[in-house]
Design an enzyme around this catalytic site. Sequence first.
Site, PDB file in Angstrom:
ATOM      1  N   HIS A 195       5.422  -9.484  -6.681  1.00  0.00           N
ATOM      2  CA  HIS A 195       4.555  -8.536  -6.909  1.00  0.00           C
ATOM      3  C   HIS A 195       4.768  -7.263  -6.774  1.00  0.00           C
ATOM      4  O   HIS A 195       5.166  -6.790  -5.693  1.00  0.00           O
ATOM      5  CB  HIS A 195       3.264  -9.243  -6.087  1.00  0.00           C
ATOM      6  CG  HIS A 195       1.838  -8.716  -6.678  1.00  0.00           C
ATOM      7  ND1 HIS A 195       1.648  -7.180  -6.997  1.00  0.00           N
ATOM      8  CD2 HIS A 195       1.211  -9.614  -7.211  1.00  0.00           C
ATOM      9  CE1 HIS A 195       0.253  -7.555  -7.483  1.00  0.00           C
ATOM     10  NE2 HIS A 195      -0.085  -8.726  -7.576  1.00  0.00           N
ATOM     11  N   HIS A 238     -10.964 -13.005  -3.593  1.00  0.00           N
ATOM     12  CA  HIS A 238     -10.497 -14.404  -3.514  1.00  0.00           C
ATOM     13  C   HIS A 238     -11.179 -15.178  -2.473  1.00  0.00           C
ATOM     14  O   HIS A 238     -11.562 -14.736  -1.666  1.00  0.00           O
ATOM     15  CB  HIS A 238      -8.821 -14.299  -3.328  1.00  0.00           C
ATOM     16  CG  HIS A 238      -8.173 -13.745  -4.427  1.00  0.00           C
ATOM     17  ND1 HIS A 238      -6.876 -13.529  -4.416  1.00  0.00           N
ATOM     18  CD2 HIS A 238      -8.548 -12.598  -5.416  1.00  0.00           C
ATOM     19  CE1 HIS A 238      -6.330 -12.739  -5.360  1.00  0.00           C
ATOM     20  NE2 HIS A 238      -7.519 -12.138  -6.075  1.00  0.00           N
ATOM     21  N   ARG A 286       0.818  -1.239  -0.041  1.00  0.00           N
ATOM     22  CA  ARG A 286      -0.162  -0.071   0.007  1.00  0.00           C
ATOM     23  C   ARG A 286       0.722   1.158   0.179  1.00  0.00           C
ATOM     24  O   ARG A 286       0.462   2.223  -0.165  1.00  0.00           O
ATOM     25  CB  ARG A 286      -0.710   0.045   1.140  1.00  0.00           C
ATOM     26  CG  ARG A 286      -1.681  -1.240   1.333  1.00  0.00           C
ATOM     27  CD  ARG A 286      -2.985  -0.999   0.748  1.00  0.00           C
ATOM     28  NE  ARG A 286      -3.494  -2.597   0.702  1.00  0.00           N
ATOM     29  CZ  ARG A 286      -4.406  -2.746  -0.463  1.00  0.00           C
ATOM     30  NH1 ARG A 286      -4.664  -2.070  -1.400  1.00  0.00           N
ATOM     31  NH2 ARG A 286      -4.886  -3.978  -0.409  1.00  0.00           N
ATOM     32  N   ASP A 322      -4.482 -15.368 -13.267  1.00  0.00           N
ATOM     33  CA  ASP A 322      -5.104 -15.243 -12.233  1.00  0.00           C
ATOM     34  C   ASP A 322      -6.343 -16.102 -12.125  1.00  0.00           C
ATOM     35  O   ASP A 322      -7.038 -15.447 -13.001  1.00  0.00           O
ATOM     36  CB  ASP A 322      -5.272 -13.926 -11.543  1.00  0.00           C
ATOM     37  CG  ASP A 322      -5.388 -14.039 -10.046  1.00  0.00           C
ATOM     38  OD1 ASP A 322      -6.701 -14.658  -9.830  1.00  0.00           O
ATOM     39  OD2 ASP A 322      -4.938 -13.439  -9.106  1.00  0.00           O
ATOM     40  N   TYR A 327       0.172  -2.508  -5.045  1.00  0.00           N
ATOM     41  CA  TYR A 327      -0.932  -2.125  -5.323  1.00  0.00           C
ATOM     42  C   TYR A 327      -1.280  -0.802  -5.942  1.00  0.00           C
ATOM     43  O   TYR A 327      -1.634  -0.433  -6.873  1.00  0.00           O
ATOM     44  CB  TYR A 327      -2.152  -2.579  -4.644  1.00  0.00           C
ATOM     45  CG  TYR A 327      -2.278  -3.940  -4.132  1.00  0.00           C
ATOM     46  CD1 TYR A 327      -2.394  -4.962  -5.394  1.00  0.00           C
ATOM     47  CD2 TYR A 327      -2.423  -4.448  -2.899  1.00  0.00           C
ATOM     48  CE1 TYR A 327      -2.487  -6.197  -4.963  1.00  0.00           C
ATOM     49  CE2 TYR A 327      -2.517  -5.756  -2.457  1.00  0.00           C
ATOM     50  CZ  TYR A 327      -2.690  -6.699  -3.619  1.00  0.00           C
ATOM     51  OH  TYR A 327      -2.762  -8.108  -3.341  1.00  0.00           O
ATOM     52  N   GLU A 385      -0.403  -9.227 -15.309  1.00  0.00           N
ATOM     53  CA  GLU A 385      -1.336 -10.039 -14.689  1.00  0.00           C
ATOM     54  C   GLU A 385      -2.984  -9.908 -15.235  1.00  0.00           C
ATOM     55  O   GLU A 385      -3.260  -8.833 -15.536  1.00  0.00           O
ATOM     56  CB  GLU A 385      -1.757  -9.567 -13.197  1.00  0.00           C
ATOM     57  CG  GLU A 385      -2.642 -10.700 -12.436  1.00  0.00           C
ATOM     58  CD  GLU A 385      -2.483 -10.810 -10.972  1.00  0.00           C
ATOM     59  OE1 GLU A 385      -1.334 -10.032 -10.445  1.00  0.00           O
ATOM     60  OE2 GLU A 385      -3.272 -11.071 -10.266  1.00  0.00           O
ATOM     61  N   GLU A 406      -3.055 -17.238  -3.468  1.00  0.00           N
ATOM     62  CA  GLU A 406      -3.336 -15.742  -2.759  1.00  0.00           C
ATOM     63  C   GLU A 406      -4.946 -15.643  -2.237  1.00  0.00           C
ATOM     64  O   GLU A 406      -5.296 -14.963  -2.431  1.00  0.00           O
ATOM     65  CB  GLU A 406      -3.101 -14.731  -4.032  1.00  0.00           C
ATOM     66  CG  GLU A 406      -2.052 -14.384  -4.832  1.00  0.00           C
ATOM     67  CD  GLU A 406      -2.244 -13.555  -5.953  1.00  0.00           C
ATOM     68  OE1 GLU A 406      -3.253 -13.709  -6.730  1.00  0.00           O
ATOM     69  OE2 GLU A 406      -1.557 -12.672  -6.120  1.00  0.00           O
ATOM     70  N   HIS A 440      -1.803 -17.386 -10.603  1.00  0.00           N
ATOM     71  CA  HIS A 440      -2.156 -17.123  -9.340  1.00  0.00           C
ATOM     72  C   HIS A 440      -3.361 -18.236  -9.201  1.00  0.00           C
ATOM     73  O   HIS A 440      -4.268 -17.931 -10.002  1.00  0.00           O
ATOM     74  CB  HIS A 440      -2.737 -15.835  -9.169  1.00  0.00           C
ATOM     75  CG  HIS A 440      -1.350 -14.993  -9.151  1.00  0.00           C
ATOM     76  ND1 HIS A 440      -1.681 -13.408  -9.156  1.00  0.00           N
ATOM     77  CD2 HIS A 440      -0.074 -15.055  -8.870  1.00  0.00           C
ATOM     78  CE1 HIS A 440      -0.387 -12.869  -9.048  1.00  0.00           C
ATOM     79  NE2 HIS A 440       0.209 -13.764  -8.807  1.00  0.00           N
ATOM     80  N   HIS A 486      -9.129 -14.082 -11.266  1.00  0.00           N
ATOM     81  CA  HIS A 486      -9.492 -12.971 -12.011  1.00  0.00           C
ATOM     82  C   HIS A 486     -10.315 -13.180 -13.425  1.00  0.00           C
ATOM     83  O   HIS A 486     -11.125 -12.908 -13.791  1.00  0.00           O
ATOM     84  CB  HIS A 486      -8.210 -12.229 -12.301  1.00  0.00           C
ATOM     85  CG  HIS A 486      -7.684 -11.538 -11.072  1.00  0.00           C
ATOM     86  ND1 HIS A 486      -6.484 -10.744 -11.136  1.00  0.00           N
ATOM     87  CD2 HIS A 486      -8.209 -11.585 -10.009  1.00  0.00           C
ATOM     88  CE1 HIS A 486      -6.176 -10.330  -9.624  1.00  0.00           C
ATOM     89  NE2 HIS A 486      -7.162 -10.954  -9.041  1.00  0.00           N
ATOM     90  N   ASP A 492     -13.418  -9.654  -8.154  1.00  0.00           N
ATOM     91  CA  ASP A 492     -12.216  -9.859  -7.683  1.00  0.00           C
ATOM     92  C   ASP A 492     -12.204  -9.998  -6.065  1.00  0.00           C
ATOM     93  O   ASP A 492     -11.607  -9.304  -5.225  1.00  0.00           O
ATOM     94  CB  ASP A 492     -11.089  -8.637  -7.896  1.00  0.00           C
ATOM     95  CG  ASP A 492      -9.615  -8.983  -7.477  1.00  0.00           C
ATOM     96  OD1 ASP A 492      -9.299 -10.018  -7.183  1.00  0.00           O
ATOM     97  OD2 ASP A 492      -8.602  -7.883  -7.707  1.00  0.00           O
ATOM     98  N   HIS A 526       0.075  -5.363 -12.103  1.00  0.00           N
ATOM     99  CA  HIS A 526      -1.468  -5.135 -12.541  1.00  0.00           C
ATOM    100  C   HIS A 526      -0.941  -4.124 -13.564  1.00  0.00           C
ATOM    101  O   HIS A 526      -0.513  -3.119 -13.539  1.00  0.00           O
ATOM    102  CB  HIS A 526      -2.255  -4.671 -11.701  1.00  0.00           C
ATOM    103  CG  HIS A 526      -2.557  -5.421 -10.409  1.00  0.00           C
ATOM    104  ND1 HIS A 526      -3.079  -5.447  -9.384  1.00  0.00           N
ATOM    105  CD2 HIS A 526      -1.934  -6.753 -10.141  1.00  0.00           C
ATOM    106  CE1 HIS A 526      -3.357  -6.491  -8.706  1.00  0.00           C
ATOM    107  NE2 HIS A 526      -2.685  -7.259  -9.170  1.00  0.00           N
TER     108      HIS A 526
HETATM  109 ZN    ZN Z   1      -7.127 -10.314  -6.829  1.00  0.00          ZN
HETATM  110 FE    FE Z   2      -3.373 -12.294  -8.371  1.00  0.00          FE
HETATM  111 FE    FE Z   3      -2.074  -9.518  -8.289  1.00  0.00          FE
END
Ligand code: ZN
Ligand code: FE
Ligand code: FE
Length: 281
Positions: A67, A230, A37, A180, A70, A143, A260, A215, A183, A228, A108
């Site tokens: 990764h 999970h 973050r 993913d 975000y 992704e 994830e 993923h 996703h 989205d 992303h």
């Molecule tokens: Zn996700």
């Molecule tokens: Fe992912």
């Molecule tokens: Fe991701």
Amino acid sequence: MLRIGCHISSSGGYYAMAQRAEALEANTFAFFTRNPRGGSVKALDPEDIRAFSAEIQQKGIDRLVAHAPYTLNPCAEKENVLQFAEMAFSEDLARMEAASPGQYYNFHPGSHVGQGTEAGIDKIAGLLNRVLKPEQTTAVLLETMAGKGSEVGRRFEELRAIIDRVEDASLNAKIGVCMDTCHVWDAGYDIAGDLDGVLTEFDRVIGLDRLKAVHLNDSMNEKGAAKDRHAKIGEGKIGLEALVRVINHPILAKLPFILETPNDEAGYAEEIALLKSRYLG
Ligand code: ZN
Ligand code: FE
Ligand code: FE
């Protein structure tokens, strides 16, 4: 051998990550290159990197899928957000080369926040054209996204368009895709009912040679929900049997699978053991 792991906390440095992965019986893992973050990052410790490199080599831990944070939005509208994305991306790539050469950096495509998908695709490709280096050993992985809000990358065609706009062949060769499962399902691809069809479509639009990592997540929502969220393996709408077909599919079975799922470490260890027990390869 099934190559499987999960997200590992990077607090305590690189060697500590390798030890956490081993404790979960993981032979690959993902980690955030910086606070997911936030922005800043600690300098690498050469002693820590040496110990880490020796450890993962000895234990056969490989194909790490780092990764990006975000907050890294390669197609942001605001200039300062774009500048952070470019700075963080190139700094992260330099760290990957120094700490874990030859691995993957997953990011992303970002959210176009009202500029439109076309404009977003242009900005993402522009950033890649500026930050990729012909000599880098790290592959960067776009992704596949659920399509929540204004996310770019819901359709395979969008990822293809980004890749096509990196025209220099030596840079284009550094770009792969991380699929993913939550996703793509949320995006509307039926990986539970028609995995072969989804992979055929991926091959037609992007090319299976670009697919470098998966993923592995269940989804709390129905196919096409663009949400989205999970779910734990077997506790969502995709289901355990469909995810077992994913890890065993001849096209996918050799790829690294990263969990994830909403789990603590004990939960991850259980899912890793469960999936290993269902692997036929
Ligand atoms: Zn996700
Ligand atoms: Fe992912
Ligand atoms: Fe991701």
